[in-house]
Design a protein around this motif. Structure first.
Motif: not given
Ligand SMILES: Nc1nc2c(ncn2[C@@H]2O[C@H](COP(=O)(O)OP(=O)(O)O)[C@@H](O)[C@H]2O)c(=O)[nH]1
Ligand SMILES: [Mg+2]
Lengths: 213, 850
Positions: A14, A16-19, A31-32, A35-36, A38, A123, A149-151
């Motif tokens: 989905d 926003g999950v952090g891909k 870690f950003q 993030h835009d 995608t 988290l 955790s991507a963070r």
């Molecule tokens: N706390 C935390 N936030 C994360 C983590 N991974 C991603 N995020 C946050 O989740 C949001 C969505 O991440 P994104 O990589 O753009 O998700 P994508 O849509 O799956 O690509 C962003 O605001 C990130 O900062 C993580 O491991 N820990």
């Protein structure tokens, strides 16, 4: 940069999950937080070492929105590995796993290795999906499972590398037809054991120190 | 034709004697047969006939037969022949071109093919059906399907792209065609992919994901690389489609080590140098250069550009390009494009720039490649595109390259004037004074790029002296530029060049401004130009550029020249030109068409020499300074300099305005708080009053209660006496028990009432407590804000002190800053006042700007 094998990965799940963050953490070690979204698919690559062999990972990051689903489907067939990601703080992303899995199984080659990832393990206070639930889902569907955790970068290396190991083992067992590029695997020009004098770009990924071998 | 007739005969049976069926009738009968015949052979024959008729009777076949043909595609899968007929017929119908056969048919409109395409696309399943036939190995079917898809794509690119995107395996199927051993299939599939990838990033990514680069490089290699035929060109065009503006694919290309596969293709074999280039080789090489540029184009992501540039150096691609640059026999347009490409490969990358500076031309005597290139640039006989390319390449060489910039200026300084060999600096100075106005312009812009963001070189360039003629003393380059501007035979284009050079030179450099203002007649010239009243687009440009230069002289003025201080120059503008006119003329620069043309991209593009007026980097400078200058100049008034922050340095005034904002914001907050407190106080009072009332009521009730209790006791005593007097007290004594009962009810009523009131009091007490706690926290916050403000004021005072100190230092250094010191003090006092008054009044800005 020569390699023994090249594996193609995709990252799905989905929005926003952090891909994208997982990819960035793996390729750039950062870690950003903002993030835009995608749009379509982005690309990243890194070299890792498994069993003393240089393995190049090419990773395509996909967009999770419904509107891009059909585009994502075009990537299944040519991928050797998929990281299926959900967010442990949002149950609905876990609930959607079945749909994702069906999609992946339907369009990929049957040998594609799927790694289930519960992301945002940092988290813990906002956790909505228990680790045991992730484990159970993975067991039920024959997936490898990991919380990351991507963070904090926890388990990120391991997630990508363990997927590669799984693929590597399948190659050793002769399950994969490595001569068919459509499987997402390519044999490098140099197929001998690692040349110790290789420049560091691939090694600096630190995969050797990750202690998962 | 005979074959056709006999074919028709077999299908339709012999025509009735004496009665020739019309084309429409024939088509109708054929379609009917395709639709209803149960025999495959019959249907196949009818399809074949329809295909034959579809050129001459396109409208009839299309209008009546399309659904029948689609039905064939659905039902007759197993028979390759009929499928290929159906696909071919559809392809004819939707073709955009007119057939010779229908040239004399007035009913065939120009876009009939497009209309039939739309009809066919009404159901996207039809396209999916055709895509499916790409998997059929039979040559006729596969080839026909490719041709039909290509034609449909040409007509309705977007629609087909969307359909392909939602068909999961479509791109895979298409990519498989590239390894088809039958060349016709492979080549036509290439053309199809070129159409399909146009302007659609998602398809481009999927095609790349499906190993397109590997396949394409394999084909290119098998076909002999740049010496190969048109198929090589097609492969390169597809590669270009995949890379242009697609960061994901650019990254993939770099990571996949494809740059390394590109590099050896630029090595020119000795035979080619001798035998010359074939037109196909020119085209192939042109495409290869475009592929390189797509990776390092200045519009790409910075990180991709620099990683590609690095790889291009380390894998020898840059070297190969430079060899081409210096090689012999390279056709002019390839040479031009190579120069542009080298420019972008080195732009902003120090190592690559350094590499270019070491490349030597195989001339006699050997000269640096850069010098040889600049020689072509100032040479009137070279083609325009080549001269522009050299300037672009030179700009790329100077871009963020302090070393390169310094070494260019170095070649102009007195110490090196003894060197006999030709230098870049000498060439450019020569170019400035040439009679060829394009050489003037190109040289001015080239020189200007040696100064961008490099204060040191701006000052160094002041030292450059020129020997104008034998016997007369040397003049400075700066003075010579001013002189050139005033020469009537110096052309407009040349003047524009010089004005851009001067603007860049003087911007952000007080020493340079001072030197310019000290040059005789410089100010007079600018004022004369700005106040001129010539009506011509290009004259407006000159006037605008002069306004800009004038503005720079004001903005970066250190106020050390008597009569040429900021105020003096502003006064001059106000009196001689007028503020509005000045601003308007300044604005004319960005309104000129040359501005938008130049600001688009760093590369210099011009169809004719006269189009070359403004430069990309100059436009950036103009954009950055225009509003600053307008603000500064408008800060002065007819009645003398105004006491505004504009007299402060820009950082100081920024800071002051930041603090002002903060103070204003806190003022607002404080006012809000005050209002809240007042409201709470009122509320508090009301509650207090209610409480007192309630307490009074309560004590009254308590009194009443006591009274009633006493009455009750009395009544009870009386009752007991009565009871002892009678055995049946109640019926016997109805008169006393009546009031007793009534009293009891009354008592219980009062008791409950009392309890209720007590509760109410409690509630009121609690609410009062809350309210007072609330108000105390508000007061606390208020105190806090007050303290914040005091801190800020202190900071501000510090800041002001610092500014004063700096002024002092400046003064000690001999700068004339007296008036401003006073102004600063006043300004500061005023601001203090402002803030202190605003604490008590809502009018937060009592100071009036006069
Ligand atoms: N706390 C935390 N936030 C994360 C983590 N991974 C991603 N995020 C946050 O989740 C949001 C969505 O991440 P994104 O990589 O753009 O998700 P994508 O849509 O799956 O690509 C962003 O605001 C990130 O900062 C993580 O491991 N820990
Ligand atoms: Mg993303």
């Amino acid at each position: 940069m020569s390699y023994a094998y090249l594996f193609k990965y995709i990252i799905i799940g989905d929005t926003g999950v952090g891909k994208s963050c997982l990819l960035l953490q793996f390729t750039d070690k950062r870690f950003q937080p903002v993030h835009d979204l995608t749009i379509g698919v982005e690309f990243g690559a890194r070299m890792i070492t498994i069993d003393g062999k240089q393995i190049k990972l090419q990773i395509w990051d996909t967009a999770g929105q419904e509107a891009f689903r059909s585009i994502t489907r075009s990537y299944y067939r040519g991928a050797a590995g998929a990281l299926l990601v959900y967010d442990i703080t949002r149950r609905e992303t876990f609930n959607h796993l079945t749909t994702w899995l069906e999609d992946a199984r339907q369009h990929s080659n049957s040998n594609m290795v799927i790694m289930l990832i519960g992301n945002k393990s940092d988290l813990d206070s906002r956790r909505e999906v228990k680790k045991e639930e992730g484990e159970a889902f993975a067991r039920e569907h024959g997936l490898v499972f990991m919380e990351t955790s991507a963070r904090t970068a926890a388990n990120v290396e391991e997630a990508f590398i363990n997927t590669a190991k799984e693929i590597y083992e399948k190659i050793q067992e002769g399950v994969f037809d490595i001569n068919n590029e459509a499987n997402g695997i390519k044999i490098g020009q140099q197929h001998s054991p690692t040349n110790p004098s290789l420049p560091g770009a691939g090694n600096q990924g630190g995969s050797t120190s990750s202690g998962c071998c | 034709m005979d074959f056709l007739k006999s074919g028709l005969k077999t299908v339709l049976g012999a025509p009735e004697p004496g009665q020739q069926p019309t084309g429409a009738e024939t088509v109708e009968r054929l379609v009917e047969r395709v639709n209803s015949s149960t025999l495959l052979d019959d249907r196949r024959d009818a399809c074949r006939a329809l295909k034959a008729l579809s050129r001459k009777y396109r409208i009839e076949v299309g209008a009546q037969g399309m659904s029948a043909l689609i039905q064939v595609l659905q039902m007759d899968r197993a028979d390759c022949e009929i499928i290929s007929y159906a696909l071919d017929t559809l392809c004819q119908i939707v073709t955009p071109e007119q057939f010779d056969e229908e040239a004399d048919n007035p009913t065939v409109s120009v876009n009939v093919g497009e209309q039939f395409t739309e009809m066919f696309l009404k159901n996207s399943e039809n396209v999916t059906l055709v895509l499916g036939y790409l998997e059929e190995y039979d040559f006729r079917v596969r080839w026909s399907a490719i041709k039909l898809l290509t034609t449909l794509l040409a007509n309705k690119t977007k629609d087909i792209q969307e359909i392909v995107l939602v068909s999961p395996m479509a791109v895979s199927k298409l990519m498989d065609l590239l390894i088809d051993s039958r060349e016709v299939i492979r080549n036509d599939a290439l053309l199809l992919l070129i159409q399909l990838t146009k302007g659609n990033a998602n398809i481009q990514k999927i095609v790349a994901f499906e190993n397109a680069f590997d396949r394409l490089f394999d084909v290119v290699r098998d076909e002999g690389c740049s010496d190969g035929g048109i198929i090589v060109e097609d492969c390169l065009i597809l590669m270009l489609n995949l890379l242009k503006n697609n960061s994901s694919n650019q990254q993939f290309f770099k990571e996949g080590s494809y740059i390394q596969r590109l590099a050896p293709m630029f090595t020119i074999a000795p035979e080619t140098e001798e035998n010359g280039w074939t037109p196909q080789k020119v085209s192939n090489m042109h495409c290869m250069l475009q592929v390189v540029r797509a990776l390092v184009s200045p519009s790409n992501q910075l990180q991709i550009i620099s990683s590609c540039q690095k790889t291009m150096r380390t894998c020898g691609l840059l070297e190969a390009l430079c060899n081409m640059l210096m090689g012999s026999g390279v056709p002019a347009d390839i040479l031009t494009e190579t120069i542009n490409t080298v420019g972008e490969v080195i732009r902003g990358d120090l190592s690559n720039q350094e590499y270019l500076s070491t490349v030597m031309a195989p001339s006699n005597p050997p000269r640096p490649a850069i010098v040889v290139l600049l020689m072509s640039m100032v040479n009137e006989k070279q083609p325009l595109s080549l001269r522009c390319a050299v300037l672009y390449c030179f700009q790329c060489f100077q871009y963020r390259n302090e070393v390169g910039q310094a070494s260019l200026v170095q070649t102009l300084l007195p110490s090196s004037s003894e060197v006999s060999s030709l230098t870049a600096g000498q060439l450019l100075c020569g170019g400035l004074f040439s009679t060829d106005s394009l050489a003037n312009w190109l040289s001015a812009v080239a020189l200007m790029h040696a100064l961008i963001e490099n204060p040191a070189q701006k000052e160094q360039l002041l030292r450059v002296l020129l020997a104008t003629s034998v016997g007369s003393p040397p003049v400075s380059l700066l003075q010579q530029c001013t002189t050139l501007l005033q020469q009537s035979n110096y052309k407009l284009q040349s003047k524009v060049g010089i004005l851009m050079l001067l603007s860049t030179w003087l911007s952000h450099c007080q020493v340079c401004v001072k030197a310019f203002l000290s040059t005789p007649s410089s100010v007079a010239y600018l004022i004369a130009q700005v106040s001129a009243n010539e009506h011509d687009e290009n004259e407006y440009l000159i006037q605008g550029l002069c306004s800009f230069l004038m503005g720079i002289c004001i903005q970066f003025n250190d106020n050390s020249l008597q009569n040429n201080k900021r105020e003096d120059l502003c006064q001059l503008i106000v009196k001689r030109i007028g503020l509005e006119m000045f601003t308007a003329k300044l604005g004319d620069v960005s309104k000129h068409e040359a501005y938008s043309r130049a600001a688009k991209q760093p590369q210099i593009r011009a169809k004719s020499a006269s189009e070359l007026l403004l430069d990309y980097e100059f436009c950036k400078l103009f954009k950055a300074l225009e509003s600053v200058i307008t603000k500064t100049v408008n800060g002065y008034d007819v009645n003398g300099p105004n006491l505004t922050e504009l007299t402060l340095s820009s950082e100081a005034s920024d800071l002051v305005s930041q603090y002002k904002d903060i103070i204003r914001e806190q003022d607002n907050k404080m006012n809000d708080m005050k209002q809240k407190i007042a409201a709470l106080e009122v509320q508090n009072e009301t509650i207090q009053r209610q409480l007192t009332d309630a307490l009074t009521a309560n004590s009254q009730l308590t009194d009443q209660n006591i009274l009633l209790k006493a009455q009750l006791t009395a009544a009870a005593g009386a009752g007991a006496a009565a009871a002892s007097a009678s055995a049946e007290p109640e019926p016997a004594n109805p008169t006393t028990s009546e009031p007793h009962v009534a009293l009891n009810t009354q008592i219980s009523f009062y008791q409950s009432e009392n309890a209720r009131l007590l509760e109410e009091i409690e509630a009121l007490k609690i609410s009062l407590h809350d309210k007072s706690r609330n108000s105390s926290s508000v007061v606390e916050e208020f105190e806090h804000l007050k303290k914040d403000q005091e801190d800020l004021l202190e900071l501000l005072t510090d800041q002001e002190k610092k500014i004063l100190k700096y002024k002092q230092i400046l003064q000690n250094l001999g700068e004339n800053v007296d008036t401003e010191d006073e102004l600063d003090d006043e300004d500061f006092m005023e601001r203090r006042e402002t803030t202190s008054t605003s604490l008590t009044s809502t009018d937060d800005h009592p100071r009036s700007e006069s």
